[in-house]
Design a protein around this motif. Structure first.
Motif, PDB file in Angstrom:
ATOM      1  N   SER A  95      35.416  58.442  45.552  1.00  0.00           N
ATOM      2  CA  SER A  95      34.835  59.032  46.759  1.00  0.00           C
ATOM      3  C   SER A  95      34.459  60.480  46.510  1.00  0.00           C
ATOM      4  CB  SER A  95      35.818  58.958  47.931  1.00  0.00           C
ATOM      5  OG  SER A  95      35.269  59.591  49.075  1.00  0.00           O
ATOM      6  N   HIS A  96      33.237  60.837  46.927  1.00  0.00           N
ATOM      7  CA  HIS A  96      32.816  62.236  46.852  1.00  0.00           C
ATOM      8  C   HIS A  96      33.375  63.034  48.026  1.00  0.00           C
ATOM      9  CE1 HIS A  96      29.920  60.929  49.923  1.00  0.00           C
ATOM     10  NE2 HIS A  96      29.794  62.208  50.225  1.00  0.00           N
ATOM     11  N   ALA A  97      33.977  62.298  48.998  1.00  0.00           N
ATOM     12  CA  ALA A  97      34.550  62.934  50.190  1.00  0.00           C
ATOM     13  C   ALA A  97      35.869  62.237  50.502  1.00  0.00           C
ATOM     14  CB  ALA A  97      33.585  62.842  51.365  1.00  0.00           C
ATOM     15  N   THR A 151      37.078  59.562  53.523  1.00  0.00           N
ATOM     16  CA  THR A 151      37.378  58.158  53.204  1.00  0.00           C
ATOM     17  C   THR A 151      38.791  57.802  53.630  1.00  0.00           C
ATOM     18  OG1 THR A 151      35.860  58.248  51.317  1.00  0.00           O
ATOM     19  CG2 THR A 151      37.456  56.453  51.353  1.00  0.00           C
ATOM     20  N   GLN A 152      39.733  58.699  53.385  1.00  0.00           N
ATOM     21  CA  GLN A 152      41.114  58.471  53.795  1.00  0.00           C
ATOM     22  C   GLN A 152      41.216  58.280  55.305  1.00  0.00           C
ATOM     23  OE1 GLN A 152      44.016  61.471  52.508  1.00  0.00           O
ATOM     24  NE2 GLN A 152      45.026  61.285  54.494  1.00  0.00           N
ATOM     25  N   VAL A 153      40.586  59.135  56.061  1.00  0.00           N
ATOM     26  CA  VAL A 153      40.631  59.044  57.521  1.00  0.00           C
ATOM     27  C   VAL A 153      40.003  57.742  57.994  1.00  0.00           C
ATOM     28  CG1 VAL A 153      39.751  60.057  59.660  1.00  0.00           C
ATOM     29  CG2 VAL A 153      40.745  61.526  57.902  1.00  0.00           C
ATOM     30  N   PHE A 154      38.902  57.343  57.373  1.00  0.00           N
ATOM     31  CA  PHE A 154      38.266  56.088  57.778  1.00  0.00           C
ATOM     32  C   PHE A 154      39.202  54.901  57.558  1.00  0.00           C
ATOM     33  CE2 PHE A 154      35.865  52.238  56.931  1.00  0.00           C
ATOM     34  CZ  PHE A 154      35.073  52.165  58.067  1.00  0.00           C
ATOM     35  N   GLY A 161      46.510  64.984  42.054  1.00  0.00           N
ATOM     36  CA  GLY A 161      45.344  65.835  41.898  1.00  0.00           C
ATOM     37  C   GLY A 161      44.060  65.072  41.711  1.00  0.00           C
ATOM     38  N   ILE A 162      44.152  63.745  41.435  1.00  0.00           N
ATOM     39  CA  ILE A 162      42.945  62.963  41.193  1.00  0.00           C
ATOM     40  C   ILE A 162      42.813  61.733  42.085  1.00  0.00           C
ATOM     41  CG2 ILE A 162      42.784  63.697  38.783  1.00  0.00           C
ATOM     42  CD1 ILE A 162      43.955  60.927  38.015  1.00  0.00           C
ATOM     43  N   MET A 163      43.813  61.440  42.920  1.00  0.00           N
ATOM     44  CA  MET A 163      43.768  60.179  43.647  1.00  0.00           C
ATOM     45  C   MET A 163      44.617  60.217  44.921  1.00  0.00           C
ATOM     46  SD  MET A 163      44.027  56.491  41.739  1.00  0.00           S
ATOM     47  CE  MET A 163      42.705  57.038  40.635  1.00  0.00           C
ATOM     48  N   ALA A 164      44.138  59.494  45.959  1.00  0.00           N
ATOM     49  CA  ALA A 164      44.886  59.288  47.195  1.00  0.00           C
ATOM     50  C   ALA A 164      45.252  57.810  47.286  1.00  0.00           C
ATOM     51  CB  ALA A 164      44.050  59.704  48.403  1.00  0.00           C
ATOM     52  N   PHE A 165      46.524  57.510  47.482  1.00  0.00           N
ATOM     53  CA  PHE A 165      47.029  56.141  47.459  1.00  0.00           C
ATOM     54  C   PHE A 165      47.278  55.653  48.887  1.00  0.00           C
ATOM     55  CE2 PHE A 165      47.949  58.094  43.441  1.00  0.00           C
ATOM     56  CZ  PHE A 165      47.729  57.097  42.507  1.00  0.00           C
ATOM     57  N   MET A 166      46.603  54.546  49.262  1.00  0.00           N
ATOM     58  CA  MET A 166      46.640  54.031  50.623  1.00  0.00           C
ATOM     59  C   MET A 166      47.401  52.706  50.684  1.00  0.00           C
ATOM     60  SD  MET A 166      44.926  56.524  51.913  1.00  0.00           S
ATOM     61  CE  MET A 166      44.794  55.953  53.611  1.00  0.00           C
ATOM     62  N   ASN A 167      48.317  52.626  51.628  1.00  0.00           N
ATOM     63  CA  ASN A 167      49.217  51.480  51.744  1.00  0.00           C
ATOM     64  C   ASN A 167      48.955  50.696  53.022  1.00  0.00           C
ATOM     65  OD1 ASN A 167      51.988  50.917  53.401  1.00  0.00           O
ATOM     66  ND2 ASN A 167      52.144  50.129  51.318  1.00  0.00           N
ATOM     67  N   CYS A 168      49.101  49.354  52.935  1.00  0.00           N
ATOM     68  CA  CYS A 168      49.006  48.533  54.149  1.00  0.00           C
ATOM     69  C   CYS A 168      50.196  47.607  54.313  1.00  0.00           C
ATOM     70  CB  CYS A 168      47.707  47.714  54.154  1.00  0.00           C
ATOM     71  SG  CYS A 168      47.627  46.414  52.901  1.00  0.00           S
ATOM     72  N   ASP A 169      50.927  47.322  53.216  1.00  0.00           N
ATOM     73  CA  ASP A 169      52.044  46.376  53.301  1.00  0.00           C
ATOM     74  C   ASP A 169      53.103  46.757  52.275  1.00  0.00           C
ATOM     75  OD1 ASP A 169      52.432  43.620  54.874  1.00  0.00           O
ATOM     76  OD2 ASP A 169      53.317  43.376  52.889  1.00  0.00           O
ATOM     77  N   ARG A 170      53.634  45.797  51.529  1.00  0.00           N
ATOM     78  CA  ARG A 170      54.745  46.070  50.621  1.00  0.00           C
ATOM     79  C   ARG A 170      54.313  46.734  49.317  1.00  0.00           C
ATOM     80  NH1 ARG A 170      59.681  46.598  51.789  1.00  0.00           N
ATOM     81  NH2 ARG A 170      60.419  45.547  49.906  1.00  0.00           N
ATOM     82  N   ASP A 171      53.174  46.337  48.747  1.00  0.00           N
ATOM     83  CA  ASP A 171      52.703  46.997  47.536  1.00  0.00           C
ATOM     84  C   ASP A 171      52.521  48.492  47.809  1.00  0.00           C
ATOM     85  OD1 ASP A 171      52.651  44.648  46.094  1.00  0.00           O
ATOM     86  OD2 ASP A 171      50.481  44.382  46.214  1.00  0.00           O
ATOM     87  N   HIS A 172      52.927  49.325  46.875  1.00  0.00           N
ATOM     88  CA  HIS A 172      52.819  50.769  47.070  1.00  0.00           C
ATOM     89  C   HIS A 172      51.428  51.174  47.535  1.00  0.00           C
ATOM     90  CE1 HIS A 172      51.883  54.887  45.641  1.00  0.00           C
ATOM     91  NE2 HIS A 172      53.129  55.164  46.025  1.00  0.00           N
ATOM     92  N   HIS A 173      50.396  50.634  46.896  1.00  0.00           N
ATOM     93  CA  HIS A 173      49.025  50.890  47.348  1.00  0.00           C
ATOM     94  C   HIS A 173      48.174  49.643  47.144  1.00  0.00           C
ATOM     95  CE1 HIS A 173      49.236  52.111  43.100  1.00  0.00           C
ATOM     96  NE2 HIS A 173      47.951  51.803  42.988  1.00  0.00           N
ATOM     97  N   THR A 174      47.275  49.428  48.078  1.00  0.00           N
ATOM     98  CA  THR A 174      46.321  48.324  48.011  1.00  0.00           C
ATOM     99  C   THR A 174      44.929  48.851  47.737  1.00  0.00           C
ATOM    100  OG1 THR A 174      47.624  46.871  49.431  1.00  0.00           O
ATOM    101  CG2 THR A 174      45.255  46.461  49.369  1.00  0.00           C
ATOM    102  N   ILE A 175      44.607  50.001  48.299  1.00  0.00           N
ATOM    103  CA  ILE A 175      43.384  50.732  47.975  1.00  0.00           C
ATOM    104  C   ILE A 175      43.792  52.148  47.580  1.00  0.00           C
ATOM    105  CG2 ILE A 175      41.206  51.678  48.848  1.00  0.00           C
ATOM    106  CD1 ILE A 175      41.062  49.355  50.804  1.00  0.00           C
ATOM    107  N   ALA A 176      43.227  52.633  46.496  1.00  0.00           N
ATOM    108  CA  ALA A 176      43.385  54.038  46.141  1.00  0.00           C
ATOM    109  C   ALA A 176      41.996  54.664  46.089  1.00  0.00           C
ATOM    110  CB  ALA A 176      44.107  54.201  44.812  1.00  0.00           C
ATOM    111  N   ILE A 177      41.938  55.936  46.428  1.00  0.00           N
ATOM    112  CA  ILE A 177      40.672  56.657  46.480  1.00  0.00           C
ATOM    113  C   ILE A 177      40.648  57.657  45.334  1.00  0.00           C
ATOM    114  CG2 ILE A 177      39.101  57.969  47.938  1.00  0.00           C
ATOM    115  CD1 ILE A 177      41.031  57.218  50.305  1.00  0.00           C
TER     116      ILE A 177
END
Length: 301
Positions: free
Chosen positions: A148-150, A154-157, A171-187
């Motif tokens: 993501s260039h922004a 993207t995180q807020v969306f 410093g290079i990534m935002a990790f997004m969680n929805c369930d048990r896996d630590h992250h399902t989508i990372a930015i």
């Protein structure tokens, strides 16, 4: 669970320039199985319960990503997501409807986020019996990383539209969680909105390592790894497929709950010369970094 609507990642759809070559690689070398054949499309499954993990479409010379498919917790969740996507600034491409062209069926919707990424959310899709994990074969997808260039937007969306939460940020990534896996989508924090990589869950450490050897023997050397990440604590080996798509074998992904304590970049720092917990492998090279910025979403999938 953090998201009241999204259960996890089901599949990713790609366009490739040579469907026969893609089948040979992803079945013979990567070790998925053919789940279904359609008109200029191939669906591949792992050993887990998902009907398919990859949908490979015959495309042009330039490979592209068509969509990321998530699984909803309920039929009602689809209606909630449809409303929240629009409120968050996304574009609803298809409201909840019967997925007659998807061999897994079910009900689903499709939307485009403000930066052009296309997502599908499904519920009631068919599953296959889930037996014991098979050594050296992928089970399911565990996460997808999207540049993501922004990154803040993207995180807020993802938070507003899908109910994801930020669990860690480096410093290079935002990790997004929805369930048990630590992250399902990372930015991936970047200057583009390309596909960074797709991660396939393997049964264990041995399978990640043997997979690395098998890929090397087939002419696809490890581009980064072996190693163990900080956020997610997962094992990894990264590769580039025949079309330039970055794919990962991973295992031992950290399982978390709502009590997990999020950390920022100041926490996730390594000693000089290290880029993971072990410090065995060198940092990702130019070939991998270049591949992680070349596969873009199709505009008219």
């Amino acid at each position: 669970m953090s998201s009241p609507w999204i259960q996890g990642l089901r599949s990713v759809a790609l366009e490739v320039p040579d469907l026969a070559q893609a089948e040979a690689f992803y079945t013979g070398t990567w070790r998925l199985e053919v789940a279904h054949r359609g008109d200029s499309v191939l669906y591949l499954r792992g050993t887990g319960g998902d009907g398919h993990l990859l949908a490979l479409h015959q495309g042009t010379e330039v490979p592209r990503i068509r969509q990321v498919t998530l699984r909803a917790r309920s039929r009602e969740a689809l209606d909630a997501v449809a409303a929240r996507v629009v409120a968050a600034g996304g574009t609803l491409l298809a409201p909840p409807h019967e997925l007659t062209r998807d061999p897994a069926g079910g009900v689903g919707l499709k939307f485009r986020d403000p930066h052009g990424r296309i997502f599908q959310v499904v519920h009631g899709d068919s599953r296959q019996p889930e037996g014991p994990a098979v050594k050296d074969r992928p089970i399911r997808l565990t996460h997808v990383v999207l540049n993501s260039h922004a990154v803040d937007e993207t995180q807020v969306f993802l938070q507003q539209a899908l109910g994801f939460r930020l669990v860690d940020r480096t410093g290079i990534m935002a990790f997004m969680n929805c369930d048990r896996d630590h992250h399902t989508i990372a930015i991936g924090i970047s200057d583009n909105d390309a596909l960074n990589h797709i991660a396939f869950l393997m049964p264990d450490f041995e399978s990640v390592m043997r997979g690395g050897g098998r890929m090397k023997d087939a002419g696809f050397p490890i581009q980064w790894g072996p190693g163990r990440h900080g956020p997610g604590n997962n094992l990894f080996n990264y590769f580039i497929d025949p079309f330039g798509v970055v794919i990962e074998y991973t295992a031992e992904v950290e399982q978390i709950d709502d009590g997990y304590e999020a950390h920022g970049p100041e926490h996730w720092k390594w000693p000089p010369g290290r880029v993971d917990q072990w410090g065995i492998s060198a940092a990702p090279g130019a070939a991998l970094k270049d591949a992680q910025r070349r596969i873009f979403f199709a505009t008219n999938p």
